[in-house]
Design an enzyme around this catalytic site. Structure first.
Site, PDB file in Angstrom:
ATOM      1  N   ASP A 155       0.880  -1.164   0.000  1.00  0.00           N
ATOM      2  CA  ASP A 155       0.000   0.000   0.000  1.00  0.00           C
ATOM      3  C   ASP A 155       0.925   1.223   0.000  1.00  0.00           C
ATOM      4  O   ASP A 155       2.104   1.106   0.325  1.00  0.00           O
ATOM      5  CB  ASP A 155      -0.881  -0.033   1.242  1.00  0.00           C
ATOM      6  CG  ASP A 155      -1.695   1.226   1.403  1.00  0.00           C
ATOM      7  OD1 ASP A 155      -2.357   1.620   0.440  1.00  0.00           O
ATOM      8  OD2 ASP A 155      -1.642   1.821   2.494  1.00  0.00           O
ATOM      9  N   ASP A 189      -1.105  -0.567   6.053  1.00  0.00           N
ATOM     10  CA  ASP A 189      -1.092   0.110   7.351  1.00  0.00           C
ATOM     11  C   ASP A 189      -2.121  -0.468   8.299  1.00  0.00           C
ATOM     12  O   ASP A 189      -2.222  -0.042   9.444  1.00  0.00           O
ATOM     13  CB  ASP A 189      -1.294   1.614   7.186  1.00  0.00           C
ATOM     14  CG  ASP A 189      -2.650   1.958   6.605  1.00  0.00           C
ATOM     15  OD1 ASP A 189      -3.103   3.087   6.804  1.00  0.00           O
ATOM     16  OD2 ASP A 189      -3.269   1.094   5.940  1.00  0.00           O
ATOM     17  N   ASP A 246      -6.722  -1.618   4.985  1.00  0.00           N
ATOM     18  CA  ASP A 246      -6.171  -2.674   4.128  1.00  0.00           C
ATOM     19  C   ASP A 246      -6.465  -4.082   4.656  1.00  0.00           C
ATOM     20  O   ASP A 246      -5.898  -5.050   4.170  1.00  0.00           O
ATOM     21  CB  ASP A 246      -4.648  -2.508   3.998  1.00  0.00           C
ATOM     22  CG  ASP A 246      -4.282  -1.242   3.245  1.00  0.00           C
ATOM     23  OD1 ASP A 246      -4.917  -0.965   2.217  1.00  0.00           O
ATOM     24  OD2 ASP A 246      -3.373  -0.526   3.700  1.00  0.00           O
TER      25      ASP A 246
END
Length: 622
Positions: A322, A515, A519
């Site tokens: 990410d 994080d 996610d």
């Protein structure tokens, strides 16, 4: 060395001294047998007891049974010194194993030291010390210098520095002041803090971490499961093989060659065969290797939920990232206002009011840039559209604040931005009013982390982000990541991960690094989910398989190196133990190996394997 280990050491020294003294006595026959039974009983009574219990419980084939049969058999054959020596060296190996496990457990227990013993609660102007489990959400805690923060909360008065080393593995302290969120397990170093709790103890960070560590051993790797199955088949197989070795060759020599059977020689070979075949080195060293690996990783601030995940981490070939909050700091700042048809302050005010209820980092940056108090009465009908933005009524007018997808969804023509960053478009009553450019910064070690991953043999590095194509390409270029997919909704990230899982092949594993807040679906879907910047994030701890207890990207390649070292040690022990045992079994069957070589093949190999296993604890310089 604990009390039990000291007692075992005393028994070993006493038995060894008595055996050495008896070896020089000029006695024989029944007297010599009776005398040697003394050190044998001193050193072996617990093994005989366990073997007896195993027989009564119909769980015959284990190392205690092998040792009991081999040593009793040696004594019955008149090999008193060898019989006692086998038991003596076996107990030395057991003591060494106990010490090694204790050392690795100590590493885990240092991590467990984050558990708070008490909480000091302020009630009606007075304070009292209570059990952390009794503290309710919203209570006021007083944390003095030197004390652990017992429960997650927000500082309402005071400032201090916090020692987070037990959680992160890093010695650098963190500052805490009024308004800051603090998590349980940190040690308050300087000032007195008044903290309002935001969770109960059972839901706080320290409680979740302890639960993960305590249950990590329940998730076994394929190697551990293989060793367990191997031992269940292997032990009875060698027992029957030893029995066949004691009976069949003498009978064959009598039946086919008419040679008088040498029962004593073949029984001695069978007993030697039994001692050699004891699978202690494998049964002990493999789980110990994983236990030490998990302990060493925990000490470095990398929580691995089980040895199966440690094994998967060592096989990672694809790493998918990410962007925001993972490779960037997630601290957004307004860097420009473009194409605005109304004054900049009015545009910022409209965006800040519409976003006033959102906790998203971009929303926070808009409110911070506006810098004035927000009147809630001016905002109504707020609707947050996942992956798009927010719509609301501001001062009675319909406002839309979000990305290009939101503008397209509402049929509003908008101006794109050529500069790198996150673009927030603003429309009022269906008319485009301009956009605000917000940019993020890379984390200090992000570039070095990517470089180290490439050196570690990672075949493919991919970035998935919901950010704009321009911002995503700029960040990926800075990091040195070639494959980047932008403007993705959470569902799109899962779909893209599914595609990558199909591409990677069967042997390699795919790790997703996020994080841990938005996610969670991708962290769960990847072969192994790694939560970055997860200090205090419930979503990360729940969804990820590996939790990095600070936001340093360098922990990603370090976690992979720890896993690879641990798996390398596991296979070294498997090949070494099986190879030496097969060689010695062959030598024992042909009468080349005696009981002393058998002792090395059992105890010596176990000691070497255990020594090798505890190397997994040492990860500081990896």
């Amino acid at each position: 060395m604990n009390k039990k280990q000291k007692k075992a050491l005393a028994r070993i020294l006493l038995a060894a001294t008595v055996m050495a003294a008896l070896s020089f006595l000029p006695v024989s026959g029944a007297i010599r047998l009776a005398l040697f039974l003394v050190p044998y009983w001193i050193i072996g009574y617990d093994i005989l007891k366990k073997a007896g219990k195993g027989i009564l419980n119909r769980q015959v084939f284990d190392e205690n049974f092998l040792m009991a049969v081999a040593t009793i058999g040696a004594i019955l054959l008149g090999e008193y010194t060898e019989g006692v020596a086998v038991m003596l060296f076996y107990q030395i190996g057991e003591l060494f194993q106990s010490y090694a496990i204790g050392k690795s457990r100590k590493n885990i227990s240092e991590l467990m030291d984050i558990r708070p013993d008490y909480a000091v609660v302020e009630q009606n102007g007075s304070v009292k010390q209570v059990n952390p489990d009794e503290v309710e959400t919203g209570s006021i805690l007083i944390v003095s210098p030197g004390e652990k923060i017992p429960i997650d909360g927000v500082v309402i008065e005071g400032s201090s520095t916090l020692n987070t080393s037990a959680l992160t593995g890093e010695s650098l302290p963190r500052e805490a002041a009024e308004g800051d969120e603090v998590i349980s397990g940190c040690i308050n170093m300087t000032g007195v803090l008044r903290i309002r709790t935001t969770k109960e103890f059972g839901e706080s960070t320290v409680s979740k971490i302890l639960d993960l560590v305590e249950n990590a051993s329940s998730r076994k790797s394929r190697s551990e499961n293989f060793i367990s199955r191997f031992a269940r088949v292997y032990t009875p197989a060698v027992c029957y093989s030893a029995l066949a070795l004691a009976i069949l060759p003498p009978l064959a020599s009598l039946c086919f060659f008419n040679i008088p059977p040498q029962w004593g020689m073949w029984v001695y070979r069978a007993l030697t065969f039994l001692v050699i075949s004891c699978p202690c080195a494998l049964v002990i060293s493999i789980p110990l290797s994983f236990f030490a690996g998990i302990g060493g990783a925990g000490k470095a601030g990398v929580l691995v939920k089980g040895s199966n995940y440690l094994e998967a981490l060592a096989s990672v070939k694809y790493v998918v990232f990410d962007k925001t909050g993972t490779m960037t700091q997630g601290v957004f700042e307004v860097n420009g206002i473009h194409h605005n048809k109304i004054p900049e302050e009015e545009l910022l005010r409209t965006a800040a009011l519409a976003e006033m209820y959102s906790a998203h980092p971009i929303s926070k940056s808009l409110k911070k840039a506006y810098g004035k108090e927000l009147d809630k009465s001016r905002v109504s009908d707020v609707e947050e559209i996942g992956g798009n933005g927010v719509t609301a009524k501001v001062d009675g007018k319909a406002a839309a604040i979000g990305n290009g997808r939101l503008m397209e969804r509402l049929g509003i023509a908008y101006q794109d931005c050529s500069q790198a960053g996150t673009v927030v478009h603003i429309a009022v009553e269906g008319s485009y009013m301009g956009h605000i450019l917000i940019s993020d910064r890379l984390k200090p070690n992000a570039k070095e982390a990517i470089a180290q991953l490439k050196k570690s043999g990672i075949e493919n590095l991919v970035m998935l982000t919901g950010d704009s194509r321009t911002a995503a390409a700029y960040t990926a270029d800075e990091l040195g990541i070639r494959n980047v997919y932008s403007e993705l909704l959470p569902a799109d990230k899962v779909a893209k991960t599914e595609e990558l899982l199909l591409q990677k092949g069967e042997k390699g594993k795919l790790a997703f690094v996020g994080d841990g807040i938005n996610d969670a679906p991708v962290l769960s879907r990847a072969d192994i989910g790694i939560a970055m910047g997860a200090l205090g994030s419930d979503a990360a701890i729940e969804a990820a398989d590996v939790v990095l207890m600070d936001d340093d990207p360098l922990k990603i390649p370090k976690a992979i190196r720890i896993a690879k070292k641990c798996i390398r040690i596991v296979y070294e022990n498997i090949y070494f133990a099986i190879g030496i045992k097969l060689l010695c079994l062959l030598l024992g069957a042909f009468g080349i190996a005696n009981m002393w070589l058998a002792i090395f093949a059992d105890v010596g190999v176990m000691v070497i394997a255990v020594l090798n296993a505890i190397r997994a604890l040492f990860v500081k310089n990896l």
